[in-house]
Design a protein around this motif. Structure first.
Motif, PDB file in Angstrom:
ATOM      1  N   GLU A  25       0.815  -1.225   0.000  1.00 55.55           N
ATOM      2  CA  GLU A  25       0.000   0.000   0.000  1.00 55.55           C
ATOM      3  C   GLU A  25       0.847   1.273   0.000  1.00 55.55           C
ATOM      4  N   GLU A  26       2.139   1.151   0.231  1.00 55.15           N
ATOM      5  CA  GLU A  26       3.025   2.318   0.315  1.00 55.15           C
ATOM      6  C   GLU A  26       3.733   2.511  -1.023  1.00 55.15           C
ATOM      7  N   THR A  68       2.709  13.143  -2.373  1.00 55.51           N
ATOM      8  CA  THR A  68       2.034  11.946  -1.866  1.00 55.51           C
ATOM      9  C   THR A  68       0.584  12.250  -1.495  1.00 55.51           C
ATOM     10  N   THR A  86      -3.176  10.085  -0.182  1.00 56.73           N
ATOM     11  CA  THR A  86      -3.741   8.835   0.335  1.00 56.73           C
ATOM     12  C   THR A  86      -5.098   8.636  -0.310  1.00 56.73           C
ATOM     13  N   HIS A 107      -8.333   5.992  -0.183  1.00 55.25           N
ATOM     14  CA  HIS A 107      -8.850   4.907   0.657  1.00 55.25           C
ATOM     15  C   HIS A 107     -10.343   4.753   0.425  1.00 55.25           C
ATOM     16  N   TYR A 136      -6.473   1.123   1.824  1.00 52.86           N
ATOM     17  CA  TYR A 136      -5.867   2.434   1.599  1.00 52.86           C
ATOM     18  C   TYR A 136      -4.555   2.239   0.848  1.00 52.86           C
ATOM     19  N   ALA A 137      -4.150   3.285   0.155  1.00 53.47           N
ATOM     20  CA  ALA A 137      -2.855   3.298  -0.520  1.00 53.47           C
ATOM     21  C   ALA A 137      -2.304   4.717  -0.472  1.00 53.47           C
ATOM     22  N   ARG A 138      -0.997   4.822  -0.280  1.00 59.26           N
ATOM     23  CA  ARG A 138      -0.309   6.112  -0.374  1.00 59.26           C
ATOM     24  C   ARG A 138       0.472   6.084  -1.683  1.00 59.26           C
ATOM     25  N   THR A 139       0.154   6.998  -2.563  1.00 58.69           N
ATOM     26  CA  THR A 139       0.779   7.035  -3.875  1.00 58.69           C
ATOM     27  C   THR A 139       1.026   8.477  -4.276  1.00 58.69           C
ATOM     28  N   ALA A 155      -6.090  13.531   1.286  1.00 59.58           N
ATOM     29  CA  ALA A 155      -6.727  12.214   1.258  1.00 59.58           C
ATOM     30  C   ALA A 155      -7.951  12.245   0.344  1.00 59.58           C
ATOM     31  N   ARG A 185     -11.425   9.729  -0.842  1.00 62.05           N
ATOM     32  CA  ARG A 185     -12.251   8.554  -0.533  1.00 62.05           C
ATOM     33  C   ARG A 185     -12.826   7.991  -1.829  1.00 62.05           C
TER      34      ARG A 185
END
Length: 201
Positions: free
Chosen positions: A34-35, A44, A46, A48, A114-117, A182, A184
């Protein structure tokens, strides 16, 4: 050997389902899947959400794969999403520097992921998006969709795919912006508000 007369319905026993699994949690997820963004990168974000079945229940055993370009719209060519230790064969995780654009995430017990990209850049005539592949119970074939990010209404209006959809269906592909970078994005496999899925031929 006992013989059973199967011509009489009361003698026919139910057989187990032919669907085996899902076993996505066994070998497919990898540490740090996910990172996706390099550590401390300023672009970056997030992303999710939840994965829901046709009855609106969250799926605790779905698996998502994400691919996305870098902020300039370039497709990454760096290897390293799933680096292995040459001695043990175990996963080493990402190196924290290279952006591969790829991630694999399993939903948790509540159906959340979730993913952080990195925020993707536009490619061609398309508005910026992240490609998603969904694996889940009850699906004989995985599903493809996209996550478009809000913020550039002109680009979203001109996107060739989004322009072909009515407003309600179009909305299932656009994430909702939250605070702190972030977004959603819920995925509904069937029913009311079903996510638009793509078929590639």
């Amino acid at each position: 050997m006992t013989k059973i007369d199967t011509s009489r319905p009361e003698n026919v026993l139910p057989t187990p389902s032919h669907t085996v699994g899902p076993f996505y949690g066994y070998a497919l997820p990898f540490r740090g899947g996910e990172e996706i963004a390099p550590l401390g990168h300023p672009d970056t974000i997030t992303v999710h959400g939840y994965v829901y079945d046709g009855e609106g229940r969250p799926l605790p055993d779905a698996l998502l794969e994400l691919w996305g370009p870098d902020p300039d719209g370039n497709l990454p060519t760096a290897d390293g999403s799933m680096r292995r230790d040459p001695a043990s064969g175990g996963f080493l995780g990402r190196n924290g520097v290279e952006f591969t654009g790829f991630g694999r995430i399993q939903t948790d017990a509540d159906g959340h992921w979730y993913a952080r990209t990195l925020r993707p850049g536009a490619r061609g005539r398309s508005a910026p998006y992240i490609s998603v592949c969904v694996f889940a119970r009850g699906l004989l074939v995985h599903l493809f969709t996209r996550i478009y990010l809000p913020g550039d209404e002109a680009a979203l209006a001109a996107d060739p795919l989004l322009a072909r959809l009515d407003a309600e269906r179009r909305g299932t592909l656009i994430a909702a912006e939250e605070s702190g970078g972030a977004y959603r994005f819920d995925i509904r496999l069937q029913g009311e508000g079903e996510t638009v899925f793509l078929e590639f031929r």
